[in-house]
Design a protein around this motif. Structure first.
Motif, PDB file in Angstrom:
ATOM      1  N   LEU A 147      68.821  66.728-116.367  1.00  0.00           N
ATOM      2  CA  LEU A 147      68.639  66.687-114.915  1.00  0.00           C
ATOM      3  C   LEU A 147      69.761  65.906-114.250  1.00  0.00           C
ATOM      4  N   ARG A 148      70.200  64.826-114.860  1.00  0.00           N
ATOM      5  CA  ARG A 148      71.316  64.057-114.306  1.00  0.00           C
ATOM      6  C   ARG A 148      72.561  64.939-114.176  1.00  0.00           C
ATOM      7  N   ALA A 149      72.842  65.714-115.216  1.00  0.00           N
ATOM      8  CA  ALA A 149      74.020  66.584-115.184  1.00  0.00           C
ATOM      9  C   ALA A 149      73.898  67.649-114.105  1.00  0.00           C
ATOM     10  N   VAL A 150      72.690  68.199-113.919  1.00  0.00           N
ATOM     11  CA  VAL A 150      72.499  69.248-112.910  1.00  0.00           C
ATOM     12  C   VAL A 150      72.609  68.670-111.502  1.00  0.00           C
ATOM     13  N   ILE A 151      72.109  67.451-111.296  1.00  0.00           N
ATOM     14  CA  ILE A 151      72.260  66.795-109.988  1.00  0.00           C
ATOM     15  C   ILE A 151      73.742  66.615-109.668  1.00  0.00           C
ATOM     16  N   ASP A 152      74.495  66.116-110.640  1.00  0.00           N
ATOM     17  CA  ASP A 152      75.942  65.946-110.437  1.00  0.00           C
ATOM     18  C   ASP A 152      76.596  67.279-110.098  1.00  0.00           C
ATOM     19  N   THR A 211      80.043  71.019-117.129  1.00  0.00           N
ATOM     20  CA  THR A 211      79.401  71.688-115.995  1.00  0.00           C
ATOM     21  C   THR A 211      80.006  73.037-115.652  1.00  0.00           C
ATOM     22  N   VAL A 212      81.316  73.180-115.825  1.00  0.00           N
ATOM     23  CA  VAL A 212      81.984  74.436-115.481  1.00  0.00           C
ATOM     24  C   VAL A 212      82.054  75.360-116.689  1.00  0.00           C
ATOM     25  N   GLU A 213      82.422  74.806-117.840  1.00  0.00           N
ATOM     26  CA  GLU A 213      82.603  75.623-119.038  1.00  0.00           C
ATOM     27  C   GLU A 213      81.357  75.695-119.913  1.00  0.00           C
ATOM     28  N   SER A 214      80.346  74.898-119.604  1.00  0.00           N
ATOM     29  CA  SER A 214      79.063  74.918-120.330  1.00  0.00           C
ATOM     30  C   SER A 214      79.222  74.604-121.817  1.00  0.00           C
ATOM     31  N   PHE A 215      80.184  73.759-122.147  1.00  0.00           N
ATOM     32  CA  PHE A 215      80.318  73.306-123.524  1.00  0.00           C
ATOM     33  C   PHE A 215      79.222  72.287-123.817  1.00  0.00           C
ATOM     34  N   SER A 216      78.748  72.268-125.048  1.00  0.00           N
ATOM     35  CA  SER A 216      77.763  71.277-125.475  1.00  0.00           C
ATOM     36  C   SER A 216      78.451  69.930-125.704  1.00  0.00           C
ATOM     37  N   ILE A 217      77.647  68.878-125.862  1.00  0.00           N
ATOM     38  CA  ILE A 217      78.196  67.556-126.142  1.00  0.00           C
ATOM     39  C   ILE A 217      79.075  67.599-127.391  1.00  0.00           C
ATOM     40  N   ASP A 218      78.586  68.252-128.435  1.00  0.00           N
ATOM     41  CA  ASP A 218      79.352  68.327-129.681  1.00  0.00           C
ATOM     42  C   ASP A 218      80.652  69.100-129.502  1.00  0.00           C
ATOM     43  N   GLU A 219      80.616  70.162-128.718  1.00  0.00           N
ATOM     44  CA  GLU A 219      81.833  70.947-128.479  1.00  0.00           C
ATOM     45  C   GLU A 219      82.851  70.143-127.670  1.00  0.00           C
ATOM     46  N   ILE A 220      82.358  69.416-126.663  1.00  0.00           N
ATOM     47  CA  ILE A 220      83.262  68.572-125.872  1.00  0.00           C
ATOM     48  C   ILE A 220      83.888  67.503-126.764  1.00  0.00           C
ATOM     49  N   ALA A 221      83.073  66.963-127.655  1.00  0.00           N
ATOM     50  CA  ALA A 221      83.591  65.954-128.582  1.00  0.00           C
ATOM     51  C   ALA A 221      84.725  66.521-129.426  1.00  0.00           C
ATOM     52  N   ILE A 268      67.393  71.880-106.302  1.00  0.00           N
ATOM     53  CA  ILE A 268      67.121  71.971-107.735  1.00  0.00           C
ATOM     54  C   ILE A 268      65.618  72.080-107.914  1.00  0.00           C
ATOM     55  N   PHE A 269      65.157  73.163-108.534  1.00  0.00           N
ATOM     56  CA  PHE A 269      63.737  73.298-108.837  1.00  0.00           C
ATOM     57  C   PHE A 269      63.448  72.632-110.183  1.00  0.00           C
ATOM     58  N   VAL A 270      62.451  71.769-110.186  1.00  0.00           N
ATOM     59  CA  VAL A 270      61.995  71.102-111.410  1.00  0.00           C
ATOM     60  C   VAL A 270      60.538  71.518-111.587  1.00  0.00           C
ATOM     61  N   THR A 271      60.282  72.461-112.491  1.00  0.00           N
ATOM     62  CA  THR A 271      58.976  73.098-112.504  1.00  0.00           C
ATOM     63  C   THR A 271      58.504  73.459-113.900  1.00  0.00           C
ATOM     64  N   ALA A 272      57.203  73.477-114.049  1.00  0.00           N
ATOM     65  CA  ALA A 272      56.589  73.957-115.295  1.00  0.00           C
ATOM     66  C   ALA A 272      56.346  75.454-115.238  1.00  0.00           C
ATOM     67  N   TYR A 273      56.711  76.093-114.131  1.00  0.00           N
ATOM     68  CA  TYR A 273      56.452  77.519-113.936  1.00  0.00           C
ATOM     69  C   TYR A 273      57.750  78.269-113.618  1.00  0.00           C
TER      70      TYR A 273
END
Length: 264
Positions: A242-247, A99-109, A212-217
């Motif tokens: 979305l779960r990660a953004v809510i957290d 969430t802070v460093e924006s690493f991907s799942i693979d990078e965190i791994a 949090i905006f959840v939108t198609a636009y």
């Protein structure tokens, strides 16, 4: 390329990560200094088989885990303010890397030397622990019934409560007047042609609440002509995203309120 040249661009971000992980600038900087000293003493410890930021964060967490263990601590023997104390150590590390460093799942791994599946489990655990400590009421502003049901199910699975589901601007404002939420999930285009953005702006004029905006636009929000939302998810959305953004939204909102209270 020398180690110092490779890691220099990443040091400010590592200091930020260290500060949030430890809970104080003094403690965080002490861990960063310890990391740099370890690289001076044993330059071969810097893993050149991975990218510099991954190698740097991996080295840092090696120091952190060897000194800090599972209980917390400060290599300068000072106290550590546990701003993330509600989250156990390994999930806390994964959460901040994501969430802070924006690493991907693979990078965190790679940083944690774990399988991607293990990282996902750690992030799920962090979600549970965050929800336990800062569970809140969530207002959903969404006119499509199936999507509203999906959002409601996700919110409740994270341990939060849905205070209301609003389909129009008027319903959204009325719902907030009835019960102030701790988080708003909002669409932009609503059932009667009204605007979720206008509803959110009216709500924010009266209450301080993360949105949090959840939108198609998304293009209607990302115009560059006015303040843009911090949190924006494009439909169709991935549940994991979305779960990660809510957290993230709730975590940083709780930190902001804690900082305001300390200043006051």
């Amino acid at each position: 390329m020398s180690i110092s040249s490779a890691i220099a661009p990443h040091l400010p971000y590592l200091r930020r990560f260290a500060r949030m992980l430890s809970g104080s600038q003094k403690a965080g900087d002490a861990y960063v200094v310890a990391t740099l000293e370890s690289l001076v003493a044993a330059p071969d410890a810097f893993d050149r088989s991975v990218s510099p930021p991954i190698a740097l964060y991996r080295q840092f967490l090696g120091i952190w885990n060897s000194v800090n263990g599972n209980e917390g601590g400060d290599p300068t023997d000072g106290g550590v303010e546990r701003t993330l104390g509600a989250i156990t150590p390994r999930p806390r590390q994964a959460f901040l890397l994501a969430t802070v460093e924006s690493f991907s799942i693979d990078e965190i791994a790679q940083v944690l030397r774990e399988a991607p599946e293990t990282v996902r489990d750690l992030l799920t655990e962090a979600s549970r622990e965050i929800a336990t400590s800062i569970a809140t009421d969530v207002l959903i502003i969404e006119d499509e019934p199936i999507i509203a049901m999906d959002l409601e199910s996700l919110v409740e699975s994270l341990g939060h409560r849905v205070s209301a589901v609003a389909r129009t601007h008027r319903e959204a404002v009325a719902a907030v007047e009835q019960k102030k939420p701790g988080l708003v999930l909002a669409d932009v285009q609503l059932a009667d042609g009204s605007s979720g953005l206008d509803a959110v702006n009216e709500i924010l004029a009266a209450y301080d609440v993360p949105v949090i905006f959840v939108t198609a636009y998304p293009e209607r929000l990302l115009t560059g002509e006015r303040p843009e939302p911090t949190y924006l998810i494009t439909k169709p959305f991935q549940t994991e995203t979305l779960r990660a953004v809510i957290d993230q939204a709730l975590f940083f909102d709780s930190r902001a309120h804690a900082a305001d209270a300390a200043i006051g």
